[in-house]
Design a protein around this motif. Structure first.
Motif, PDB file in Angstrom:
ATOM      1  N   THR A   1      53.306  93.326  96.260  1.00  0.00           N
ATOM      2  CA  THR A   1      53.004  92.587  95.033  1.00  0.00           C
ATOM      3  C   THR A   1      54.185  92.618  94.076  1.00  0.00           C
ATOM      4  O   THR A   1      54.570  91.591  93.510  1.00  0.00           O
ATOM      5  CB  THR A   1      51.751  93.170  94.344  1.00  0.00           C
ATOM      6  OG1 THR A   1      50.612  92.976  95.185  1.00  0.00           O
ATOM      7  CG2 THR A   1      51.496  92.492  93.005  1.00  0.00           C
TER       8      THR A   1
ATOM      9  N   THR B   1      48.892  95.995  83.866  1.00  0.00           N
ATOM     10  CA  THR B   1      48.547  96.344  85.246  1.00  0.00           C
ATOM     11  C   THR B   1      47.806  97.672  85.323  1.00  0.00           C
ATOM     12  O   THR B   1      46.850  97.814  86.087  1.00  0.00           O
ATOM     13  CB  THR B   1      49.824  96.398  86.118  1.00  0.00           C
ATOM     14  OG1 THR B   1      50.513  95.142  86.021  1.00  0.00           O
ATOM     15  CG2 THR B   1      49.491  96.667  87.570  1.00  0.00           C
TER      16      THR B   1
ATOM     17  N   PHE C   1      44.894  93.839  91.091  1.00  0.00           N
ATOM     18  CA  PHE C   1      45.560  92.721  90.439  1.00  0.00           C
ATOM     19  C   PHE C   1      46.651  93.232  89.509  1.00  0.00           C
ATOM     20  O   PHE C   1      46.429  94.146  88.709  1.00  0.00           O
ATOM     21  CB  PHE C   1      44.567  91.881  89.627  1.00  0.00           C
ATOM     22  CG  PHE C   1      43.404  91.367  90.430  1.00  0.00           C
ATOM     23  CD1 PHE C   1      43.527  91.104  91.788  1.00  0.00           C
ATOM     24  CD2 PHE C   1      42.175  91.143  89.824  1.00  0.00           C
ATOM     25  CE1 PHE C   1      42.456  90.626  92.537  1.00  0.00           C
ATOM     26  CE2 PHE C   1      41.097  90.665  90.558  1.00  0.00           C
ATOM     27  CZ  PHE C   1      41.239  90.403  91.913  1.00  0.00           C
ATOM     28  N   ALA C   2      47.826  92.633  89.593  1.00  0.00           N
ATOM     29  CA  ALA C   2      48.935  92.994  88.707  1.00  0.00           C
ATOM     30  C   ALA C   2      49.060  91.964  87.592  1.00  0.00           C
ATOM     31  O   ALA C   2      48.722  90.796  87.768  1.00  0.00           O
ATOM     32  CB  ALA C   2      50.232  93.080  89.503  1.00  0.00           C
TER      33      ALA C   2
ATOM     34  N   SER D   1      49.494  88.547  93.001  1.00  0.00           N
ATOM     35  CA  SER D   1      48.671  89.678  93.440  1.00  0.00           C
ATOM     36  C   SER D   1      48.055  89.397  94.801  1.00  0.00           C
ATOM     37  O   SER D   1      47.717  90.320  95.551  1.00  0.00           O
ATOM     38  CB  SER D   1      47.554  89.945  92.425  1.00  0.00           C
ATOM     39  OG  SER D   1      48.081  90.221  91.140  1.00  0.00           O
TER      40      SER D   1
ATOM     41  N   THR E   1      46.844 100.042  94.111  1.00  0.00           N
ATOM     42  CA  THR E   1      47.891  99.032  94.294  1.00  0.00           C
ATOM     43  C   THR E   1      48.583  98.750  92.965  1.00  0.00           C
ATOM     44  O   THR E   1      49.816  98.691  92.880  1.00  0.00           O
ATOM     45  CB  THR E   1      47.292  97.730  94.864  1.00  0.00           C
ATOM     46  OG1 THR E   1      46.788  97.970  96.172  1.00  0.00           O
ATOM     47  CG2 THR E   1      48.330  96.623  94.929  1.00  0.00           C
ATOM     48  N   GLY E   2      47.799  98.578  91.910  1.00  0.00           N
ATOM     49  CA  GLY E   2      48.354  98.301  90.585  1.00  0.00           C
ATOM     50  C   GLY E   2      49.162  99.459  90.024  1.00  0.00           C
ATOM     51  O   GLY E   2      50.170  99.251  89.341  1.00  0.00           O
TER      52      GLY E   2
ATOM     53  N   THR F   1      46.956  87.908  84.377  1.00  0.00           N
ATOM     54  CA  THR F   1      46.835  88.275  85.787  1.00  0.00           C
ATOM     55  C   THR F   1      47.691  87.356  86.648  1.00  0.00           C
ATOM     56  O   THR F   1      47.704  86.139  86.454  1.00  0.00           O
ATOM     57  CB  THR F   1      45.367  88.175  86.232  1.00  0.00           C
ATOM     58  OG1 THR F   1      44.552  88.927  85.325  1.00  0.00           O
ATOM     59  CG2 THR F   1      45.185  88.730  87.636  1.00  0.00           C
TER      60      THR F   1
END
Length: 437
Positions: A30, A67, A78-79, A314, A327-328, A310
């Protein structure tokens, strides 16, 4: 083992059919696909008179805040960062087009964020997001893609002004145009071959090619400590008092709608890929995700950057298996590390980042396949929304026209009962928006 246990408890990895390794890889993916914002956002906002160096730091800090908020509040992968399209709206439509100072524009974004925080802790914003017809969600996201690509072509000097035809072809065989064209081909090939970080590698390749024809400036180091004096040029420089002026109401309304529906489209699109949308077509934990987005926007304005939202990129991490907020967290750590590579980033010319804008626009265009092409009452409003954005150089104009056309066309073709009452209300609000704009 205790570390993995702590991460399991915090992010519920097993419950989401993932593990630490998968989440870390997803985070790297990402970051690599959205790291171009470090290059592009300061370039766009500097066109509005903001200091490049300050916006560089503010962009990174806003991305980290947004994030991390998304990761810890919603546990979605989601970043967030300063939104493409939204930063163009800030710089070109509001500051340059309307003559609003960038300090006042930051004040407007701060107020917008506060309003969104209030709406996000109530059912209002979630209800609005879930009531938007998919056709308009598709039209909005596609139109933003067209607008972003148009700006990229302008930044490259490939599309130029012409008094007779409004736009014309610039030079593509020399200078910035050639750098952008070569970069576009390289980035397109890398993306087609599914190379991770294709956008970033394309920017680097374009920058390297720029040395050949003198577009890229001289190399001047790799690592440097970020300076507080650079950030102070934009940190807490927002002008809330001027933003509260009655004359700014239309601009505030523009930012509210642009951010709300840009975020809605991204959340829905990426959530579909991740499998989060339920059988009713709604997004669970939408209110928490929207709250994180609002926190990012409010903090970003304080830091000195345009609307934090957002990121559709992502989806690349989701494709790698990212399913939780871990992940973020990885994305946030990588953004922090990028603070220390400003000299390297500073040599990147606008022509080298133009291919990224065009490619992102291309990716957003793929949403058009979600339209029901057999139902003209769905196609027309979506097309009006998407085509108006680049041709009027305004995202908000496209959104407004789409919301006006959609309920009217549905109503007079006997499909009025299929339209949510909120869509009718928003249509009236957007008519009012044009009256006061």
């Amino acid at each position: 083992m205790s570390n993995n246990g702590s991460l399991e408890n915090l992010f519920k990895l097993q419950e989401n059919n993932t593990d630490v390794k998968t989440e870390v890889i997803a985070g790297f993916t990402t970051f690599m696909t959205m790291a171009y914002i470090i290059f592009v956002n300061p370039a766009i906002l500097s066109d509005a008179g903001m200091p490049f160096d300050g916006v560089f730091i503010a962009t990174i800090m806003g991305a980290i805040l947004g994030t991390m908020a998304m990761a810890l509040l919603s546990n979605y992968p989601f970043a967030l960062a300063s939104g493409m399209g939204l930063n163009a709206f800030f710089a070109y439509s509001v500051v340059i087009g309307m003559g609003v100072s960038w300090q006042t524009a930051l004040g407007i974004i701060f107020l917008e964020g506060i309003v969104f925080i209030i709406l996000s802790v109530t059912p209002v914003r979630e209800m609005i997001v879930n009531s938007i017809p998919m056709a308009l969600k598709t039209g909005i996201s596609t139109g933003i893609g067209l607008f972003i690509a148009f700006i990229g072509l302008q930044n490259a000097g490939i599309v130029v002004n012409n008094d007779a035809t409004l736009v014309a072809m610039g030079s593509v065989l020399e200078g910035p145009g050639l750098v952008a064209l070569v970069g576009l081909i390289i980035t397109g090939i890398l993306h087609a071959k599914k190379v991770k970080g294709a956008l970033l590698w394309g920017i680097l390749a374009s920058t390297a090619f720029g040395w050949i024809n003198g577009v890229t400036p001289a190399f001047n180091g790799i690592v440097a400590m970020p300076r507080m004096s650079d950030w102070s040029g934009v940190l807490f420089q927002l002008d809330i008092g001027s933003a509260l002026n009655v004359g700014m109401f239309g601009v505030i309304l523009s930012f509210l709608f642009v951010d709300m529906f840009d975020t809605a489209g991204t959340l829905v699109g990426v959530s579909q890929q991740a499998g989060y949308i339920d059988e009713n077509g709604d997004l669970p934990k939408a209110s928490k995700a929207l709250l994180a987005d609002a926190i990012g926007t409010t903090g970003g304005a304080l830091f000195g950057t345009s609307t934090v939202t957002t990121y559709v990129e992502s989806a690349s991490g989701v494709a790698e298996g990212g399913r939780t907020g871990l992940t973020g967290v990885v994305v946030s750590i990588l953004f922090f590390l990028s603070l220390f590579f400003k000299p390297l980033i500073g040599i990147v010319p606008g022509a080298a980042t133009a291919p990224a804008l065009i490619i992102v626009g291309t990716m957003m265009m793929t949403n058009i396949t979600k339209l029901d092409w057999d139902d003209f009452t769905e196609i027309l409003p979506a097309f009006v929304a998407m085509i108006a954005m680049p041709l009027t150089y305004s995202i908000s104009n496209g959104i407004a026209l789409g919301f006006i056309v959609y309920p009217i066309v549905k109503l007079f073709t006997g499909k009025g009962k299929d339209v949510h009452w909120l869509v009718y209300l928003l249509g009236v609000v957007f008519v009012f928006y044009f009256v006061v704009h």
